[in-house]
Scaffold this motif. Sequence first.
Motif, PDB file in Angstrom:
ATOM      1  N   VAL A  60     -63.181  17.152 -15.113  1.00  9.04           N
ATOM      2  CA  VAL A  60     -62.714  18.027 -16.192  1.00  9.04           C
ATOM      3  C   VAL A  60     -63.953  18.536 -16.935  1.00  9.04           C
ATOM      4  CG1 VAL A  60     -61.534  18.021 -18.441  1.00  9.04           C
ATOM      5  CG2 VAL A  60     -60.463  16.948 -16.466  1.00  9.04           C
ATOM      6  N   PRO A  61     -64.032  19.828 -17.277  1.00  8.96           N
ATOM      7  CA  PRO A  61     -65.185  20.319 -18.040  1.00  8.96           C
ATOM      8  C   PRO A  61     -65.315  19.583 -19.372  1.00  8.96           C
ATOM      9  CG  PRO A  61     -63.920  22.146 -17.173  1.00  8.96           C
ATOM     10  CD  PRO A  61     -63.112  20.905 -16.928  1.00  8.96           C
ATOM     11  N   VAL A  62     -66.540  19.236 -19.735  1.00 12.40           N
ATOM     12  CA  VAL A  62     -66.800  18.551 -21.005  1.00 12.40           C
ATOM     13  C   VAL A  62     -67.794  19.357 -21.828  1.00 12.40           C
ATOM     14  CG1 VAL A  62     -66.296  16.237 -20.149  1.00 12.40           C
ATOM     15  CG2 VAL A  62     -68.623  17.106 -20.006  1.00 12.40           C
ATOM     16  N   ILE A  63     -67.769  19.118 -23.127  1.00  8.46           N
ATOM     17  CA  ILE A  63     -68.661  19.818 -24.047  1.00  8.46           C
ATOM     18  C   ILE A  63     -69.900  18.975 -24.285  1.00  8.46           C
ATOM     19  CG2 ILE A  63     -68.919  20.609 -26.428  1.00  8.46           C
ATOM     20  CD1 ILE A  63     -65.956  21.321 -26.383  1.00  8.46           C
ATOM     21  N   VAL A  64     -71.064  19.594 -24.138  1.00 10.44           N
ATOM     22  CA  VAL A  64     -72.342  18.988 -24.492  1.00 10.44           C
ATOM     23  C   VAL A  64     -72.989  19.955 -25.486  1.00 10.44           C
ATOM     24  CG1 VAL A  64     -74.608  18.254 -23.678  1.00 10.44           C
ATOM     25  CG2 VAL A  64     -72.584  17.834 -22.263  1.00 10.44           C
ATOM     26  N   GLU A  82     -68.005  11.969 -20.267  1.00 13.82           N
ATOM     27  CA  GLU A  82     -66.596  11.601 -20.152  1.00 13.82           C
ATOM     28  C   GLU A  82     -65.736  12.570 -20.951  1.00 13.82           C
ATOM     29  OE1 GLU A  82     -66.639   6.806 -19.705  1.00 13.82           O
ATOM     30  OE2 GLU A  82     -66.709   7.624 -21.731  1.00 13.82           O
ATOM     31  N   CYS A  83     -64.652  13.017 -20.342  1.00 13.18           N
ATOM     32  CA  CYS A  83     -63.721  13.912 -21.031  1.00 13.18           C
ATOM     33  C   CYS A  83     -62.831  13.101 -21.985  1.00 13.18           C
ATOM     34  CB  CYS A  83     -62.875  14.683 -20.026  1.00 13.18           C
ATOM     35  SG  CYS A  83     -61.609  13.685 -19.197  1.00 13.18           S
ATOM     36  N   PRO A  84     -62.202  13.749 -22.962  1.00 14.04           N
ATOM     37  CA  PRO A  84     -61.342  13.034 -23.908  1.00 14.04           C
ATOM     38  C   PRO A  84     -60.187  12.291 -23.223  1.00 14.04           C
ATOM     39  CG  PRO A  84     -61.835  15.219 -24.747  1.00 14.04           C
ATOM     40  CD  PRO A  84     -62.375  15.158 -23.344  1.00 14.04           C
ATOM     41  N   LEU A  85     -59.668  12.822 -22.130  1.00 15.03           N
ATOM     42  CA  LEU A  85     -58.568  12.147 -21.431  1.00 15.03           C
ATOM     43  C   LEU A  85     -59.027  10.809 -20.858  1.00 15.03           C
ATOM     44  CD1 LEU A  85     -57.025  15.179 -19.525  1.00 15.03           C
ATOM     45  CD2 LEU A  85     -56.051  13.986 -21.481  1.00 15.03           C
ATOM     46  N   CYS A  86     -60.189  10.781 -20.228  1.00 17.55           N
ATOM     47  CA  CYS A  86     -60.708   9.531 -19.662  1.00 17.55           C
ATOM     48  C   CYS A  86     -61.080   8.536 -20.754  1.00 17.55           C
ATOM     49  CB  CYS A  86     -61.904   9.811 -18.748  1.00 17.55           C
ATOM     50  SG  CYS A  86     -61.429  10.573 -17.174  1.00 17.55           S
ATOM     51  N   VAL A  87     -61.638   9.036 -21.866  1.00 13.87           N
ATOM     52  CA  VAL A  87     -61.992   8.160 -22.985  1.00 13.87           C
ATOM     53  C   VAL A  87     -60.743   7.444 -23.500  1.00 13.87           C
ATOM     54  CG1 VAL A  87     -62.802   8.128 -25.390  1.00 13.87           C
ATOM     55  CG2 VAL A  87     -64.048   9.439 -23.658  1.00 13.87           C
ATOM     56  N   LYS A  88     -59.604   8.163 -23.545  1.00 16.75           N
ATOM     57  CA  LYS A  88     -58.355   7.574 -24.029  1.00 16.75           C
ATOM     58  C   LYS A  88     -57.648   6.747 -22.957  1.00 16.75           C
ATOM     59  CE  LYS A  88     -57.464  10.949 -27.595  1.00 16.75           C
ATOM     60  NZ  LYS A  88     -56.579  11.991 -28.101  1.00 16.75           N
ATOM     61  N   GLY A  89     -58.175   6.748 -21.734  1.00 19.70           N
ATOM     62  CA  GLY A  89     -57.592   5.919 -20.682  1.00 19.70           C
ATOM     63  C   GLY A  89     -56.480   6.572 -19.887  1.00 19.70           C
ATOM     64  N   TYR A  90     -56.387   7.895 -19.923  1.00 15.70           N
ATOM     65  CA  TYR A  90     -55.346   8.588 -19.154  1.00 15.70           C
ATOM     66  C   TYR A  90     -55.492   8.276 -17.665  1.00 15.70           C
ATOM     67  CZ  TYR A  90     -52.767  12.295 -16.855  1.00 15.70           C
ATOM     68  OH  TYR A  90     -51.910  12.989 -16.044  1.00 15.70           O
ATOM     69  N   GLN A  91     -54.369   8.034 -17.019  1.00 12.30           N
ATOM     70  CA  GLN A  91     -54.339   7.793 -15.584  1.00 12.30           C
ATOM     71  C   GLN A  91     -53.472   8.860 -14.925  1.00 12.30           C
ATOM     72  OE1 GLN A  91     -55.772   5.121 -13.893  1.00 12.30           O
ATOM     73  NE2 GLN A  91     -56.752   4.487 -15.770  1.00 12.30           N
ATOM     74  N   THR A  92     -53.926   9.384 -13.813  1.00 14.94           N
ATOM     75  CA  THR A  92     -53.096  10.347 -13.076  1.00 14.94           C
ATOM     76  C   THR A  92     -51.952   9.601 -12.407  1.00 14.94           C
ATOM     77  OG1 THR A  92     -54.531  10.128 -11.158  1.00 14.94           O
ATOM     78  CG2 THR A  92     -54.970  11.973 -12.630  1.00 14.94           C
ATOM     79  N   PRO A  93     -50.820  10.247 -12.225  1.00 17.27           N
ATOM     80  CA  PRO A  93     -49.693   9.576 -11.567  1.00 17.27           C
ATOM     81  C   PRO A  93     -50.010   9.257 -10.102  1.00 17.27           C
ATOM     82  CG  PRO A  93     -49.118  11.825 -12.239  1.00 17.27           C
ATOM     83  CD  PRO A  93     -50.516  11.587 -12.662  1.00 17.27           C
ATOM     84  N   GLU A  94     -49.389   8.207  -9.596  1.00 14.88           N
ATOM     85  CA  GLU A  94     -49.603   7.804  -8.207  1.00 14.88           C
ATOM     86  C   GLU A  94     -48.988   8.814  -7.235  1.00 14.88           C
ATOM     87  OE1 GLU A  94     -51.330   5.146  -7.022  1.00 14.88           O
ATOM     88  OE2 GLU A  94     -51.930   4.647  -9.067  1.00 14.88           O
ATOM     89  N   THR A  95     -47.873   9.423  -7.633  1.00 16.89           N
ATOM     90  CA  THR A  95     -47.194  10.376  -6.751  1.00 16.89           C
ATOM     91  C   THR A  95     -46.953  11.681  -7.486  1.00 16.89           C
ATOM     92  OG1 THR A  95     -45.024   9.550  -7.425  1.00 16.89           O
ATOM     93  CG2 THR A  95     -46.011   8.545  -5.469  1.00 16.89           C
TER      94      THR A  95
END
Length: 118
Positions: A60-64, A82-95
């Motif tokens: 995901v594009p991140v701001i520097v 790290e993007c904000p989604l990963c920092v918050k622990g977002y997980q992509t669905p398995e299916t």
Amino acid sequence: KGKNYLFDKRMEQAPAKKTDEEMERDVDSVCCLCRKSCSHYRGQHKCARTLPSSGLACAVPVIVCDAEECRDAAAREPHRLECPLCVKGYQTPETAPDLVGQKRKLGLIARGGTDVVT
């Protein structure tokens, strides 16, 4: 509210009727390294986290920001981005979701399988 990120060479789009001062007050985004307010994507930096569900990079594009230490860190240590989604622990669905099934339930697919939405 503020600028919108665009996925083309324009990079961002801002409301025409807002002054630069109003735009600066509306900034919600931050540099992914120093967490200071920043509103522009430059340098094509991407999130380096690996998604557990797929083993692929998030990307995901991140701001520097323009601070020298952040620019240098992004070049020397891209694994820190790290993007904000990963920092918050977002997980992509398995299916993947069953979009056709959901449209059938909503009555959005007509007889004969024709999708009435698209």
